[in-house]
Scaffold this motif. Structure first.
Motif, PDB file in Angstrom:
ATOM      1  N   SER A 443      -4.420  13.420  10.549  1.00 47.36           N
ATOM      2  CA  SER A 443      -4.200  13.391   9.099  1.00 47.36           C
ATOM      3  C   SER A 443      -3.128  12.378   8.725  1.00 47.36           C
ATOM      4  N   ALA A 444      -2.098  12.252   9.567  1.00 46.03           N
ATOM      5  CA  ALA A 444      -1.040  11.270   9.287  1.00 46.03           C
ATOM      6  C   ALA A 444      -1.577   9.842   9.393  1.00 46.03           C
ATOM      7  N   LYS A 445      -2.454   9.644  10.376  1.00 48.18           N
ATOM      8  CA  LYS A 445      -3.055   8.316  10.502  1.00 48.18           C
ATOM      9  C   LYS A 445      -3.872   7.971   9.263  1.00 48.18           C
ATOM     10  N   ILE A 446      -4.613   8.937   8.777  1.00 51.88           N
ATOM     11  CA  ILE A 446      -5.439   8.691   7.584  1.00 51.88           C
ATOM     12  C   ILE A 446      -4.548   8.370   6.390  1.00 51.88           C
ATOM     13  N   ARG A 447      -3.445   9.126   6.219  1.00 54.25           N
ATOM     14  CA  ARG A 447      -2.532   8.853   5.105  1.00 54.25           C
ATOM     15  C   ARG A 447      -1.897   7.469   5.236  1.00 54.25           C
ATOM     16  N   ASP A 448      -1.556   7.100   6.462  1.00 58.65           N
ATOM     17  CA  ASP A 448      -0.922   5.793   6.692  1.00 58.65           C
ATOM     18  C   ASP A 448      -1.875   4.662   6.335  1.00 58.65           C
ATOM     19  N   ILE A 449      -3.126   4.790   6.722  1.00 59.78           N
ATOM     20  CA  ILE A 449      -4.117   3.750   6.414  1.00 59.78           C
ATOM     21  C   ILE A 449      -4.399   3.705   4.916  1.00 59.78           C
ATOM     22  N   THR A 450      -4.415   4.879   4.271  1.00 62.43           N
ATOM     23  CA  THR A 450      -4.648   4.925   2.825  1.00 62.43           C
ATOM     24  C   THR A 450      -3.530   4.190   2.080  1.00 62.43           C
ATOM     25  N   LYS A 451      -2.272   4.414   2.483  1.00 63.03           N
ATOM     26  CA  LYS A 451      -1.156   3.700   1.867  1.00 63.03           C
ATOM     27  C   LYS A 451      -1.258   2.195   2.132  1.00 63.03           C
ATOM     28  N   LEU A 452      -1.774   1.843   3.312  1.00 63.40           N
ATOM     29  CA  LEU A 452      -1.938   0.426   3.644  1.00 63.40           C
ATOM     30  C   LEU A 452      -2.914  -0.245   2.676  1.00 63.40           C
ATOM     31  N   PHE A 453      -3.967   0.469   2.288  1.00 65.49           N
ATOM     32  CA  PHE A 453      -4.917  -0.067   1.314  1.00 65.49           C
ATOM     33  C   PHE A 453      -4.204  -0.445   0.011  1.00 65.49           C
ATOM     34  N   GLU A 454      -3.304   0.437  -0.433  1.00 65.60           N
ATOM     35  CA  GLU A 454      -2.605   0.197  -1.690  1.00 65.60           C
ATOM     36  C   GLU A 454      -1.694  -1.026  -1.584  1.00 65.60           C
ATOM     37  N   SER A 455      -0.940  -1.136  -0.482  1.00 69.14           N
ATOM     38  CA  SER A 455      -0.036  -2.280  -0.321  1.00 69.14           C
ATOM     39  C   SER A 455      -0.810  -3.588  -0.170  1.00 69.14           C
ATOM     40  N   VAL A 456      -1.942  -3.529   0.532  1.00 66.76           N
ATOM     41  CA  VAL A 456      -2.773  -4.727   0.671  1.00 66.76           C
ATOM     42  C   VAL A 456      -3.325  -5.142  -0.687  1.00 66.76           C
ATOM     43  N   GLY A 457      -3.727  -4.170  -1.506  1.00 62.53           N
ATOM     44  CA  GLY A 457      -4.219  -4.494  -2.837  1.00 62.53           C
ATOM     45  C   GLY A 457      -3.174  -5.191  -3.680  1.00 62.53           C
ATOM     46  N   ASP A 458      -1.922  -4.697  -3.624  1.00 62.12           N
ATOM     47  CA  ASP A 458      -0.841  -5.356  -4.364  1.00 62.12           C
ATOM     48  C   ASP A 458      -0.597  -6.769  -3.837  1.00 62.12           C
ATOM     49  N   LEU A 459      -0.602  -6.917  -2.516  1.00 58.48           N
ATOM     50  CA  LEU A 459      -0.377  -8.227  -1.917  1.00 58.48           C
ATOM     51  C   LEU A 459      -1.473  -9.202  -2.310  1.00 58.48           C
ATOM     52  N   VAL A 460      -2.720  -8.748  -2.325  1.00 61.16           N
ATOM     53  CA  VAL A 460      -3.836  -9.605  -2.728  1.00 61.16           C
ATOM     54  C   VAL A 460      -3.670 -10.064  -4.171  1.00 61.16           C
ATOM     55  N   HIS A 461      -3.259  -9.166  -5.036  1.00 64.19           N
ATOM     56  CA  HIS A 461      -3.068  -9.520  -6.445  1.00 64.19           C
ATOM     57  C   HIS A 461      -1.967 -10.570  -6.606  1.00 64.19           C
ATOM     58  N   ILE A 462      -0.850 -10.394  -5.892  1.00 67.78           N
ATOM     59  CA  ILE A 462       0.246 -11.381  -5.961  1.00 67.78           C
ATOM     60  C   ILE A 462      -0.208 -12.734  -5.416  1.00 67.78           C
ATOM     61  N   SER A 463      -0.904 -12.715  -4.291  1.00 67.74           N
ATOM     62  CA  SER A 463      -1.387 -13.965  -3.693  1.00 67.74           C
ATOM     63  C   SER A 463      -2.356 -14.682  -4.616  1.00 67.74           C
ATOM     64  N   GLN A 464      -3.190 -13.921  -5.309  1.00 66.10           N
ATOM     65  CA  GLN A 464      -4.150 -14.512  -6.231  1.00 66.10           C
ATOM     66  C   GLN A 464      -3.433 -15.272  -7.359  1.00 66.10           C
ATOM     67  N   ASN A 465      -2.367 -14.688  -7.866  1.00 66.60           N
ATOM     68  CA  ASN A 465      -1.600 -15.366  -8.918  1.00 66.60           C
ATOM     69  C   ASN A 465      -0.907 -16.621  -8.387  1.00 66.60           C
ATOM     70  N   LYS A 466      -0.383 -16.536  -7.160  1.00 68.20           N
ATOM     71  CA  LYS A 466       0.285 -17.707  -6.570  1.00 68.20           C
ATOM     72  C   LYS A 466      -0.697 -18.851  -6.362  1.00 68.20           C
ATOM     73  N   VAL A 467      -1.893 -18.542  -5.891  1.00 69.30           N
ATOM     74  CA  VAL A 467      -2.901 -19.583  -5.674  1.00 69.30           C
ATOM     75  C   VAL A 467      -3.287 -20.222  -7.005  1.00 69.30           C
ATOM     76  N   THR A 468      -3.428 -19.421  -8.050  1.00 70.12           N
ATOM     77  CA  THR A 468      -3.761 -19.955  -9.376  1.00 70.12           C
ATOM     78  C   THR A 468      -2.683 -20.923  -9.849  1.00 70.12           C
ATOM     79  N   GLU A 469      -1.412 -20.550  -9.658  1.00 70.80           N
ATOM     80  CA  GLU A 469      -0.314 -21.425 -10.066  1.00 70.80           C
ATOM     81  C   GLU A 469      -0.328 -22.732  -9.276  1.00 70.80           C
ATOM     82  N   PHE A 470      -0.597 -22.634  -7.982  1.00 69.89           N
ATOM     83  CA  PHE A 470      -0.592 -23.837  -7.155  1.00 69.89           C
ATOM     84  C   PHE A 470      -1.743 -24.771  -7.514  1.00 69.89           C
TER      85      PHE A 470
END
Length: 873
Positions: A443-470
């Motif tokens: 169960s802890a592994k599942i929770r850890d991976i679920t949180k990873l999805f959220e952080s990856v989503g935020d990182l993807v959104h930030i990277s998308q904005n940086k690429v647009t600016e560049f």
């Protein structure tokens, strides 16, 4: 990496002096290197010279004194990140490069850059228009080419062109056209196809004196194949990126017809998509390695123009790759956002065993890589020790080479050790996280991976904005000059890494095989094989061609790819006629002028001299001398060739094709010059170059006048450039008058600059001989430097203003005594003057006196840009 003008040009190493002051023979004497304005350095090294590390340097940089406490010249080799720093001292045409604790290289400048001298040499005008043709060659479709035996004999003297049938008769029209184009211009025609070039190699290779043409064709095919291969690989990178995007969009899953929500809720299919995308990305990375390695290893086969062509092409693809990366991030972010909490939990549950398996595989692979790196470091240290045990070398050249090579080896060893330290630290942290993850409950592994999805989503959104600016500010953030250096640096470092792996192939081979097994795609295995990283059992007859890289290791060329030819641009260096100094045709043409063989035109140079005769009268008890004079006419004839003269000089072409007396008599009369000077003029027309180092100021000035008379723009510009180096206190007014007469702006600006730096020259005896308008311009330039003539007048500003008003009157800014209709013009000129002075004030500040700003404005004819240049010069 901006280079100062005095360093730009071609230099030759003439001596190597030890720090003790003795001249040593090193073998590198005579080595030439070219420093250009873009920061590139090009070395010309003899085959028998032992290559030193800095001969591989491709760029240079002048470092100011504040960095090293002395001015330094830094040679930068993008290969392996080599940097060699020399203390530099320069005086006119002599440069001293001091390498610490070793020696001093004395370098002589053998030529300065002269863009006006870089004029292609060819006779294409005669081939295209056919004037004065004496030979007709017929192609396979009865198409006739009107050519000239005089020109053809320059390129192929071993063929008798006077016969009715020549060795070129009956060739295919495209082959014949290409061959004749080469014989007239010493290059290939623009837009020539590969098929035509292949036919030229096949049909012309056995003809005498055309081996250089066949060699040029083979170079064209080799370079075109290389550029085609690079283009094909880059195109494949685009295709891989598009495929990854399409996979995430679900366009190529299967034919089940599931909706997006149904597909997103299926963890197995999304996991399959992710694995497929990783495989495509691995293939793309492998192809990128091939591109970098191809360019780095084979760039020596390309000319500078062709290398820049590839670099510019790669630069043009950056916005496309960024757009694809942006689309990928958008799709990835959309997929993550589309998952609700329940779907994320299902997906995490499915991923737990997959991640555990991936961690085991990755741990084993990284551990093996770390062990291989340790072995490579041990081998490198052993090699270093063996080199140090070799016999000591005594000469300065050997010490220099040994010192630099040792420094390069130490640098490489440090890079490997630094890489090992970083990898060890990273591996340690990875193992900690792996153990922590494996020790968790399900169960802890599942929770850890679920949180990873959220952080990856935020990182993807930030990277998308940086690429647009560049993407929006790409041009300003990445100039072509910066990209060129980064491209060379990146490709060379990748090639260096590949060479190190090849050098230690026995240790790296298992890792490469394991990577191929993991990717499990034929394209990836083929890329590894083409790089030479994966050994394969092949027959000798099937062995791919190899090329030798900068490090000396043999490298298997990339497998041939059957793709449609995509031209990066014309192969510029092979389709542009050479300069006169580099042209074999020009050399033969100069010999033809000297031999006077088969001339069909005569120049008559007419000179008139006044001679004085003295008659003595003994009458009236004394001697009385009567002076008389007569005019003596000298005529000198110089034979020449019509087709050469007409092609190389448009003025003579018009005269010889006009139907007037010159064309009928085949004789051109020349006045107001000397036979010696005119012969030098003809030598320039025939050879395309003229050495002016030994010519006097008067000779160059006369040559410039002659070039202006006959509308030879390139020679006129060359003379104007050369006269800039003849400026001194005895010649400045003479050259200023000449520049004004011939409307030579560059020379005139240099004369004015010299006078502004030496204002006392305006008081010389020669100054009143200048035309009145030139005197006015000189006074305006030198007034602020020279100051008021009357010391008592300097105390009041009114006297300065009166002088300025006088200068303004002489510049016709306000005509004395004029009124009425001219008042509006005067007001307009005064407004322009005031506007220029105000603009100068904003640039230079409030410390500069008004008098000097007004003088500068008048000298620049109220042009703000010119006035600013005058001020800072």
């Amino acid at each position: 990496m901006a280079a100062e003008e005095e360093y730009i040009g071609t230099w030759k190493i003439v001596e190597c002096v030890s720090l003790a002051g003795t001249v040593e023979t090193t073998g590198i004497e005579g080595t030439e290197f070219i420093l250009d304005e873009s920061g590139d350095v090009c070395w010309k090294v003899s085959d028998d010279v032992e290559p030193l590390p800095f001969f591989n340097c491709e760029t240079y940089e002048i470092v100011p004194e504040k960095v090293y406490s002395y001015k330094a010249m830094k040679f930068i080799g993008t290969y392996a990140g080599l940097e060699v720093n020399f203390k530099v001292e320069i005086s006119d045409d002599l440069m001293l490069l001091t390498y610490e604790k070793c020696c001093i290289l004395q370098c002589q400048k053998i030529s300065a850059p002269d863009p006006k001298d870089d004029v292609p040499y060819s006779f294409l005008g005669a081939l295209e228009e056919g004037y004065f043709s004496d030979v007709i060659i017929t192609g396979d479709t009865s198409k006739q080419f009107h050519v000239h035996s005089t020109i053809l004999n320059l390129t192929a003297p071993g063929i008798d062109w006077t016969q009715s049938t020549t060795p070129l008769t009956g060739l295919p029209d495209d082959v014949l056209a290409a061959t004749l184009h080469y014989m007239y211009a010493e290059c290939l025609p623009r837009g020539i196809s590969e098929d035509t070039v292949k036919k030229c190699v096949k049909l012309v290779s056995k003809l005498p004196d055309l081996s250089e043409f066949v060699k040029l064709c083979n170079i064209f095919l080799q370079n075109t194949a290389l550029k085609q291969q690079i283009t094909s690989l880059i195109t494949d990178l685009h295709n891989r990126a598009d495929k990854i995007i399409q996979l995430f969009r679900g366009m190529k899953l299967d034919d089940s017809g599931e909706t997006e929500s149904e597909r997103s809720a299926n963890p197995a299919k999304l996991c399959y998509i992710t694995k497929q995308c990783l495989r495509e990305a691995a293939i793309a990375c492998a192809n990128l390695l091939v591109v970098c390695d191809l360019f780095s290893r084979r760039k020596a086969e390309l000319s500078r123009e062709e290398r820049h062509d590839i670099i510019k092409y790669a630069r043009a693809r950056i916005p496309v790759f960024l757009k694809q990366f942006h689309d990928l991030l958008k799709e990835l972010g959309g997929q993550l956002c589309a998952l609700n909490a329940h779907q994320r939990a299902d997906f995490a549950t499915y991923l737990v065993p997959e991640i555990e398996t991936a961690l085991e595989i990755f741990t084993k692979y990284v551990s093996n890589s770390k062990s291989a790196l340790e072995q490579i470091i041990n081998v490198s240290e052993t090699e270093r020790g063996e080199k140090n045990e070799k016999s000591r070398k005594s000469t300065v050249g050997d010490v220099l080479g040994k010192t630099l090579k040792h420094a390069l080896h130490v640098r490489e060893l440090k890079k490997l050790k630094k890489l090992h330290e970083k990898s060890t630290t990273t591996f340690f942290h990875f193992m900690q996280k792996k153990e922590a993850f494996c020790s968790m409950s399900q169960s802890a592994k599942i929770r850890d991976i679920t949180k990873l999805f959220e952080s990856v989503g935020d990182l993807v959104h930030i990277s998308q904005n940086k690429v647009t600016e560049f993407i929006d500010c790409l041009e300003t953030k990445l100039s072509m000059r910066d990209w060129k250096y980064l491209f060379k640096l990146g490709t060379s470092k990748i090639s260096w890494a590949i060479c190190k792996i090849l050098h230690n192939q026995s240790m790296a081979q298992p890792l490469v095989k394991q990577a191929c097994d993991l990717v499990h795609r034929e394209e990836f295995t083929s890329a590894m094989t083409s790089l030479g990283l994966l050994a394969t059992e092949v027959n000798p007859s099937d062995q791919p061609s190899t090329s030798k890289g900068a490090s000396g290791a043999k490298h298997t060329s990339s497998v041939a790819q059957k793709t449609e030819y995509v031209q990066l641009g014309s192969v510029e260096s092979l389709c542009v006629p050479p300069h006169g100094r580099d042209s074999r045709t020009a050399t033969q043409a100069f010999k033809l002028l000297q031999s006077q063989h088969r001339t069909d035109l005569t120049f008559e140079i007419i000179q008139t001299h006044e001679t004085g005769d003295t008659v003595v009268d003994h009458t009236a008890g004394g001697n009385v001398e009567h002076m008389g004079s007569e005019v003596k006419v000298d005529v000198c004839s110089i034979p020449a060739h019509r087709v050469v003269i007409a092609t190389r000089c448009h003025w003579f072409k018009r005269a010889l094709l006009s139907g007037m007396r010159e064309s009928i008599d085949r004789k051109i009369t020349v006045h107001d010059t000397s036979p010696t000077l005119f012969r030098m003029f003809l030598e320039y027309l025939y050879s395309g170059s003229l050495e002016m180092n030994e010519m006097s100021t008067e000779q160059i000035a006369d040559m410039m006048t002659l070039a202006d008379r006959y509308d030879t723009v390139c020679l006129r510009s060359k003379c104007e450039y050369a006269l800039r180096h003849h400026l001194d206190e005895n010649t400045v007014f003479y050259l200023l008058s000449l520049a004004d007469q011939l409307n030579a702006r560059t020379l005139k600006e240099n004369c004015m600059l010299y006078l502004s730096e030496n204002p006392l020259l305006s008081t010389s005896e020669v100054f009143p001989d200048l035309p009145e308008h030139l005197q006015t311009e000189v006074e305006a330039v030198t007034l602020s430097k020279l100051g008021p003539h009357d010391p008592s007048s300097s105390a009041t500003p009114s006297s300065s203003l009166s002088e300025l008003e006088e200068v303004a009157d002489r510049m016709n800014l306000e005509s004395p005594g004029s009124s009425g209709s001219s008042s509006s013009d005067s007001l307009s000129d005064s407004a322009r003057l005031q506007e220029c002075v105000d603009g100068l004030r904003e640039v230079v500040g409030s410390d500069v006196p008004d008098q000097e700003l007004v003088s500068l404005s008048l000298a620049a004819d109220c042009d703000l840009n010119r006035a600013i240049n005058f001020f800072f010069s």
